[in-house]
Scaffold this active site. Sequence first.
Site, mmCIF file in Angstrom:
data_model
loop_
_atom_site.group_PDB
_atom_site.id
_atom_site.type_symbol
_atom_site.label_atom_id
_atom_site.label_comp_id
_atom_site.label_asym_id
_atom_site.label_seq_id
_atom_site.Cartn_x
_atom_site.Cartn_y
_atom_site.Cartn_z
ATOM 1 N N HIS A 162 37.867 23.567 18.334
ATOM 2 C CA HIS A 162 39.219 24.778 18.095
ATOM 3 C C HIS A 162 40.439 24.706 18.633
ATOM 4 O O HIS A 162 41.163 25.008 18.830
ATOM 5 C CB HIS A 162 38.416 26.080 18.568
ATOM 6 C CG HIS A 162 37.092 26.476 18.303
ATOM 7 N ND1 HIS A 162 36.995 26.739 17.563
ATOM 8 C CD2 HIS A 162 36.138 25.893 18.934
ATOM 9 C CE1 HIS A 162 35.096 27.306 16.896
ATOM 10 N NE2 HIS A 162 34.775 26.275 18.207
ATOM 11 N N SER A 283 67.095 11.830 16.296
ATOM 12 C CA SER A 283 67.541 12.345 14.971
ATOM 13 C C SER A 283 69.240 12.416 15.249
ATOM 14 O O SER A 283 69.898 12.010 16.416
ATOM 15 C CB SER A 283 67.668 13.751 15.991
ATOM 16 O OG SER A 283 67.996 15.234 15.351
ATOM 17 N N LYS A 289 66.245 13.289 20.550
ATOM 18 C CA LYS A 289 64.681 13.489 20.243
ATOM 19 C C LYS A 289 64.632 12.165 20.109
ATOM 20 O O LYS A 289 65.699 10.972 19.830
ATOM 21 C CB LYS A 289 65.242 13.861 18.681
ATOM 22 C CG LYS A 289 65.506 15.380 18.280
ATOM 23 C CD LYS A 289 64.196 16.133 18.568
ATOM 24 C CE LYS A 289 63.058 16.029 18.023
ATOM 25 N NZ LYS A 289 62.979 17.395 17.335
ATOM 26 N N GLU A 296 53.502 10.165 11.320
ATOM 27 C CA GLU A 296 53.670 11.723 10.556
ATOM 28 C C GLU A 296 53.787 11.501 8.949
ATOM 29 O O GLU A 296 53.736 11.974 8.349
ATOM 30 C CB GLU A 296 55.334 12.445 10.835
ATOM 31 C CG GLU A 296 55.370 13.032 11.569
ATOM 32 C CD GLU A 296 56.397 13.575 12.510
ATOM 33 O OE1 GLU A 296 57.573 14.588 12.086
ATOM 34 O OE2 GLU A 296 58.148 12.509 12.866
#
Length: 467
Positions: A162, A283, A289, A296
């Site tokens: 979980h 970024s 970043k 991804e």
Amino acid sequence: MPATPDPEKPWGGRFTAPTDAFVEEFTASVGFDQRLALQDIRGSIAHACMLAECGVLDDAEFTVIAEGLEAVRADIEAGQFEWSVKLEDVHMNIERALVERVGDVGKKLHTARSRNDQVATDIRLYLRERIDGLLTALRSLLDGLVALAEREADTLMPGYTHLQAAQPIAFGHHMLAWFEMILRDTERLRDCRRRVNVLPLGAGALAGTTFPIDRERVAELLGFDAVAENSLDAVSDRDFAIEFTACASILMMHYSRMSEELVLWNSQAFGFIDIADAFCTGSSMMPQKKNPDVPELVRGKSGRVFGHLVGLLTLMKSQPLAYNKDNQEDKEPLFDTVDTLDAATRAFAELVPTLRVRRERLRAAAAQGFINATDLADHLVRMGRPFRDAHAVVGAAVALAVERGCALDELTLEDYRRFDAGLDESIFNALDMDRALNARNHFGGTAPAQVRAACIRARERIARTLD
Ligand code: ARG
């Protein structure tokens, strides 16, 4: 009035009017099936060779045809081939180029053959090659996972259910869970290859041919393990493409799960790993970043592969036997599936060996989530308490530790004795994290000794699956 066949069309004989320009574009597949050119030529040479051996062509004719096809191949490889939409598909483009080169004898190539069995053969040859490339890439991913598992066999981390810290595991054990997924996928792909590697050629348009052909010989020349048994099925079957896409979908689903974990672990909140700069991008606005774009993207690309699976199933649904033009729609989804899977596999194979595992952060996270609570309960059971009572005692201890903002081993013996007067110092041994890790010492367990033994078996299993 006598008909004037369209000179551009190999099938123009029965037509009296030219094809509508839009229909020509609409029905053409050459824009995407030119990818099958080399397989098409290889298949044609084998077909012509067999026709010569069976006496349908004479040897001189075969030589001219084979040399002509080799020359066409050289043109294609040199990027000097002009593909024409008027000639519809890869097959008719190549056949026309052959005839232009060698003259009328080239027109004999299509004896005892149809584009229906030809295209099915080409796709199978193509997919077989790409599966072999994928299997090689999968091997390097599997090797990389085992190497990382071995390197991090002792690295303690919290295991989750979980997404809540649950019990201590070794980072290497987690890598071996990924290994299991990918090994199953590799086995599936190998198995799928057996059904890809069946020769349709000789099925003709649907009913075979009246010429004395030798299909076994063509299979031998092209490296097929078997000859398709039924001509109707041979030209219409696309199960192999669906099956491949299903294997690819499961693989991409696994990659998406691995990606998700990499993205989470690479986040500041977890800080478990560092993905190498080479696999990240920045970024344009936020200077701080470093984004894990590769996992991804792999996660995102799983969607298109699942879509292709549904697309191919729907393409084949309700099609009557035998070949229908619908089947031309098989190529783009199949090609995109192969390309996507190939790129994702390559990305993972290259990324995994570069992962930096932040052992101290993993250990710190392990110390925080009460992941030794089960171990303490098990210890109380060994002291003679029924498991349910032990569970309640440890639950109460956890509540107290939450209230104090401390770990279970930071409570005192007196604290514990409030919940169970019979407890002694031995409970602190039970709470020791490394001890808890090492205690899960059985086949399939996470104890570092088991992880190392599993790595040895894993290497043998790779060899057994792929050698
Ligand atoms: N371009 C076609 C395909 O990809 C080749 C077979 C066409 N056969 C036919 N009779 N129209 O399926």
